[in-house]
Design an enzyme around this catalytic site. Structure first.
Site, PDB file in Angstrom:
ATOM      1  N   GLN A   1       1.093  -0.950  -0.330  1.00 52.71           N
ATOM      2  CA  GLN A   1      -0.204  -0.286   0.085  1.00 52.71           C
ATOM      3  C   GLN A   1       0.844   1.146   0.474  1.00 52.71           C
ATOM      4  O   GLN A   1       0.240   2.187  -0.203  1.00 52.71           O
ATOM      5  CB  GLN A   1      -0.827  -0.034   1.073  1.00 52.71           C
ATOM      6  CG  GLN A   1      -1.867  -1.226   1.939  1.00 52.71           C
ATOM      7  CD  GLN A   1      -2.234  -1.752   3.191  1.00 52.71           C
ATOM      8  OE1 GLN A   1      -3.210  -0.221   3.160  1.00 52.71           O
ATOM      9  NE2 GLN A   1      -1.159  -2.425   3.622  1.00 52.71           N
TER      10      GLN A   1
ATOM     11  N   ASP B   1       5.848   4.913  -1.559  1.00 48.19           N
ATOM     12  CA  ASP B   1       7.353   5.121  -1.709  1.00 48.19           C
ATOM     13  C   ASP B   1       8.800   5.087  -1.767  1.00 48.19           C
ATOM     14  O   ASP B   1       9.632   5.605  -2.304  1.00 48.19           O
ATOM     15  CB  ASP B   1       7.729   5.585   0.197  1.00 48.19           C
ATOM     16  CG  ASP B   1       7.905   4.191   1.069  1.00 48.19           C
ATOM     17  OD1 ASP B   1       8.144   2.909   0.665  1.00 48.19           O
ATOM     18  OD2 ASP B   1       7.717   3.759   2.581  1.00 48.19           O
TER      19      ASP B   1
ATOM     20  N   HIS C   1      -1.310   1.348  -3.974  1.00 49.74           N
ATOM     21  CA  HIS C   1      -1.948   2.955  -4.478  1.00 49.74           C
ATOM     22  C   HIS C   1      -1.145   3.526  -4.542  1.00 49.74           C
ATOM     23  O   HIS C   1      -0.902   5.362  -4.841  1.00 49.74           O
ATOM     24  CB  HIS C   1      -1.824   3.533  -2.701  1.00 49.74           C
ATOM     25  CG  HIS C   1      -3.152   2.364  -1.458  1.00 49.74           C
ATOM     26  ND1 HIS C   1      -2.594   2.661  -0.498  1.00 49.74           N
ATOM     27  CD2 HIS C   1      -3.766   1.923  -1.835  1.00 49.74           C
ATOM     28  CE1 HIS C   1      -3.977   1.685   0.118  1.00 49.74           C
ATOM     29  NE2 HIS C   1      -4.745   1.232  -1.245  1.00 49.74           N
TER      30      HIS C   1
HETATM   31  P1  OAD Z   1      -1.525   2.847   9.214  1.00 48.70           P
HETATM   32  O1  OAD Z   1      -0.455   4.255   9.493  1.00 48.70           O
HETATM   33  O2  OAD Z   1      -2.781   2.783   9.282  1.00 48.70           O
HETATM   34  O3  OAD Z   1      -1.203   1.872  10.187  1.00 48.70           O
HETATM   35  C1  OAD Z   1       0.334   1.497  10.647  1.00 48.70           C
HETATM   36  C2  OAD Z   1       0.313  -0.039  11.047  1.00 48.70           C
HETATM   37  O4  OAD Z   1       2.092  -0.520  10.866  1.00 48.70           O
HETATM   38  C3  OAD Z   1       0.046  -0.053  11.807  1.00 48.70           C
HETATM   39  O5  OAD Z   1      -0.846  -1.170  12.578  1.00 48.70           O
HETATM   40  C4  OAD Z   1       1.334   0.016  12.533  1.00 48.70           C
HETATM   41  O6  OAD Z   1       1.111  -1.174  14.184  1.00 48.70           O
HETATM   42  C5  OAD Z   1       1.561  -0.997  12.540  1.00 48.70           C
HETATM   43  N1  OAD Z   1       3.477  -0.230  12.259  1.00 48.70           N
HETATM   44  C6  OAD Z   1       3.934   0.807  13.247  1.00 48.70           C
HETATM   45  N2  OAD Z   1       5.494   0.274  13.410  1.00 48.70           N
HETATM   46  C7  OAD Z   1       5.766  -0.738  13.023  1.00 48.70           C
HETATM   47  C8  OAD Z   1       7.084  -1.929  12.920  1.00 48.70           C
HETATM   48  N3  OAD Z   1       8.471  -0.583  13.454  1.00 48.70           N
HETATM   49  N4  OAD Z   1       6.889  -2.698  12.766  1.00 48.70           N
HETATM   50  C9  OAD Z   1       5.980  -3.540  12.099  1.00 48.70           C
HETATM   51  N5  OAD Z   1       4.484  -3.458  12.288  1.00 48.70           N
HETATM   52  C10 OAD Z   1       4.220  -1.103  12.997  1.00 48.70           C
HETATM   53  O7  OAD Z   1      -0.338   2.824   7.069  1.00 48.70           O
HETATM   54  P2  OAD Z   1      -1.872   1.820   6.220  1.00 48.70           P
HETATM   55  O8  OAD Z   1      -2.187   0.562   7.178  1.00 48.70           O
HETATM   56  O9  OAD Z   1      -0.122   1.576   5.255  1.00 48.70           O
HETATM   57  O10 OAD Z   1      -3.449   5.327   1.868  1.00 48.70           O
HETATM   58  O11 OAD Z   1      -2.000   2.363   5.582  1.00 48.70           O
HETATM   59  C11 OAD Z   1      -3.225   2.079   4.963  1.00 48.70           C
HETATM   60  C12 OAD Z   1      -3.516   3.591   3.509  1.00 48.70           C
HETATM   61  O12 OAD Z   1      -4.022   4.741   4.562  1.00 48.70           O
HETATM   62  C13 OAD Z   1      -2.147   4.129   3.164  1.00 48.70           C
HETATM   63  O13 OAD Z   1      -1.973   3.249   2.045  1.00 48.70           O
HETATM   64  C14 OAD Z   1      -3.130   4.998   2.647  1.00 48.70           C
HETATM   65  C15 OAD Z   1      -3.733   5.587   4.614  1.00 48.70           C
HETATM   66  O14 OAD Z   1      -4.078   6.568   3.907  1.00 48.70           O
HETATM   67  C16 OAD Z   1      -3.735   5.913   1.157  1.00 48.70           C
HETATM   68  O15 OAD Z   1      -3.090   7.178   0.886  1.00 48.70           O
HETATM   69  C17 OAD Z   1      -4.467   5.788  -0.303  1.00 48.70           C
END
Ligand code: OAD
Length: 256
Positions: A105, A108, A123
């Site tokens: 998703q 970067d 995305h």
């Molecule tokens: P989120 O910011 O919603 O979630 C990040 C996840 O990574 C969380 O569940 C954290 O607990 C976990 N996390 C953080 N640091 C970590 C680490 N070092 N190791 C393992 N896990 C870790 O990001 P996404 O789920 O990617 O969409 O968000 C989905 C979409 O929402 C993105 O692609 C973007 C956003 O708005 C668009 O822009 C269309």
């Protein structure tokens, strides 16, 4: 919630070792250890806006300068960051398995910088821009000035990313569906599993018989349904998983 330990990781490695086809879905968490803020983490706000308020067609129509400022600041920050051990471990997994489909998703480009090929970008990619009028599309790792315009037709350029409310690129979605249909295991890494359709992908794969593993520092709506969970930073867990896999079958994955 207990942090993943070596035994858990080795057990998983033994399970994965005999598989031919594995799929991995990543989210912002896999880039967190590179210094890229996640969307829903404590540092996820930009000038007081949530991503959902600036990453939309409506926001761009209302104030393209604000939206470009958001993406240019992200570009500026991304120019300085490097892939972390989780990205590199992913690239090693790709060499280990006969089929290793990587769906992300993230926009970067860090998976590609770490050496992953054929990344399925649900995305889009932040380094791509496309014209709002004609078919022109360009790719480049740089920061753009203000509101950039198309050199062919003079119309406004927009970031080549998928915004909230927009459909996903058809080819990425089709490739993701093929990957989900064929995988024997699916690793879901660093995503909060709340944005569709990515949030449903592990469930689809599981219905087709895939063994679903979540790697995350915290809980998500996926945590209870995953077949296994490795709790902790992806940059620590993923390299350990690769090491365990490579020691299970030392001749696999090193020939490329
Ligand atoms: P989120 O910011 O919603 O979630 C990040 C996840 O990574 C969380 O569940 C954290 O607990 C976990 N996390 C953080 N640091 C970590 C680490 N070092 N190791 C393992 N896990 C870790 O990001 P996404 O789920 O990617 O969409 O968000 C989905 C979409 O929402 C993105 O692609 C973007 C956003 O708005 C668009 O822009 C269309």
């Amino acid at each position: 919630m207990l942090a993943a330990n070596r035994t858990q990781i080795e057990q998983l490695a033994r399970r994965l070792a005999g598989m031919r086809s594995v799929c991995c879905l990543t989210g912002a968490g896999i880039s967190a250890e590179s210094g890229v803020p996640t969307f829903r983490g404590a540092d996820g706000l930009w000038r007081g806006h949530r991503a959902e308020q600036v990453a939309t067609p409506e926001a761009f129509a209302r104030d393209s300068a604000l939206v470009w400022a958001f993406y240019n600041e992200r570009r500026q920050r991304l120019l300085k960051v490097k892939p972390n051990p989780a990205h590199f471990a992913c690239a090693r997994l790709q060499r280990y398995f006969e089929h290793f489909d990587l769906i992300t998703q993230n926009v970067d480009g860090l998976h590609q910088l770490a050496g992953c090929a054929d990344v399925i970008e649900l995305h889009g990619n932040i380094w791509t821009v496309r014209c709002t009028e004609c078919a022109r599309q360009m790719h480049g790792r740089c920061v753009l000035d203000g509101d950039p315009v198309c050199t062919d037709c003079g119309a406004l350029l927009r970031p080549g990313v998928v915004w909230f409310g927009e459909p996903l690129p058809t080819s990425a979605l089709q490739r993701a569906q093929q990957a989900l249909a064929r995988c024997q295991a699916m690793l879901v890494v660093g995503t909060s599993s709340v944005v569709q359709p990515a949030a449903s992908m592990a469930g689809w794969a599981q219905q087709q018989g895939a063994f679903v593993v979540e790697v995350n520092i915290g809980n998500t709506p996926q945590s209870d349904t995953a077949d296994a969970r490795l709790v902790g930073p992806a940059g620590v867990i993923f390299p350990q998983l690769v090491e365990a896999l490579e020691s299970t079958q030392p001749n696999r994955g090193r020939q490329h």
